[in-house]
Design a protein around this motif. Sequence first.
Motif, short mmCIF file in Angstrom:
data_model
loop_
_atom_site.label_atom_id
_atom_site.label_comp_id
_atom_site.label_asym_id
_atom_site.label_seq_id
_atom_site.Cartn_x
_atom_site.Cartn_y
_atom_site.Cartn_z
N ILE A 1 -12.77 -0.76 3.96
CA ILE A 1 -11.41 -1.27 3.91
C ILE A 1 -10.87 -1.09 2.50
N ARG A 2 -9.69 -0.49 2.37
CA ARG A 2 -9.10 -0.32 1.04
C ARG A 2 -7.70 -0.92 1.03
N ASN A 3 -7.54 -1.92 0.15
CA ASN A 3 -6.24 -2.48 -0.15
C ASN A 3 -5.49 -2.94 1.10
N MET A 4 -6.14 -3.77 1.90
CA MET A 4 -5.52 -4.30 3.11
C MET A 4 -5.64 -5.81 3.15
N THR A 5 -4.67 -6.46 3.80
CA THR A 5 -4.79 -7.89 4.03
C THR A 5 -5.84 -8.14 5.10
N TYR B 1 -7.50 -6.58 -0.09
CA TYR B 1 -8.92 -6.51 -0.49
C TYR B 1 -9.48 -5.11 -0.29
N ASN B 2 -10.49 -4.81 -1.11
CA ASN B 2 -11.35 -3.65 -0.91
C ASN B 2 -12.73 -4.18 -0.52
N LEU B 3 -13.23 -3.78 0.64
CA LEU B 3 -14.55 -4.26 1.07
C LEU B 3 -15.10 -3.33 2.14
#
Length: 255
Positions: free
Chosen positions: A182-186, A213-215
């Motif tokens: 996940i890159r730069n998402m709510t 978030y980035n995860l």
Amino acid sequence: PRPPAHAQILHATAPLPSFEVATIKPRDPKARVMMTPPGSEDIVRTIGPARQLIAMAYNVTSAMAQRVLGGPDWIDDQNKMYVIEGKIPDDLYARMQNMTGDERHAQPTLMMQSLLADRLKLRVHFETREILVYELTIAKDGPKLPPPNDAKLPVATPDSTAQPRPPEMGGGEMVTKDGLRIRNMTLDGMLTAPWFGLGDRPIVNMTGLAGTYNLTLNWQPDIPGRTGPDGPPPAPDGQTSIFTALQEQLCLKLI
């Protein structure tokens, strides 16, 4: 419960901003279109059938486009795709660099509303209906998440070299051998993809965590034939549900 602003339909309460220049045209099936997430660049470029573009203009995700009701049959025709391309004015784009991720996303989205109303004479109205939802909550041990991208690091002091971190732009999800990156998402935004199997229920984020978030979520969606940069992901047979994965890995609950 009332969803937070970033999960709501985007309903303008002030005059709409406009693109400096913009075009709406049928998609050329032979041409490759590189879409840009709203607010990530000074050029907004998106593609889709008419209902999906209307949904995007009002902050309704493509997975929830059925919440846009009415219209002729052709607005869902996958063979009638349209490309919207617009240039954000330079002065507004400069101001957007100091906005939060949600605020940056909202500006070009509002411009799309203005464009559709001006060029296509689109008129909409809003209705309140009762629908089933999922609530995203924090488990009892507290969230296990990296710092949000919109968080500012402390300003440097004589004993520190820390500097404020500029906000990241763009965002998305990618399937890799390690799971979903996940890159730069709510948090609620990342759960709208159809591969999570949540149907057409919207996610109401009750965590109070409104940043992006980035995860990596160690969970594989069941998407036949889908590959990532590391090749085909392992088969998801026997893996835990997304409900369990969220609670065990991020201490978040979908209820």
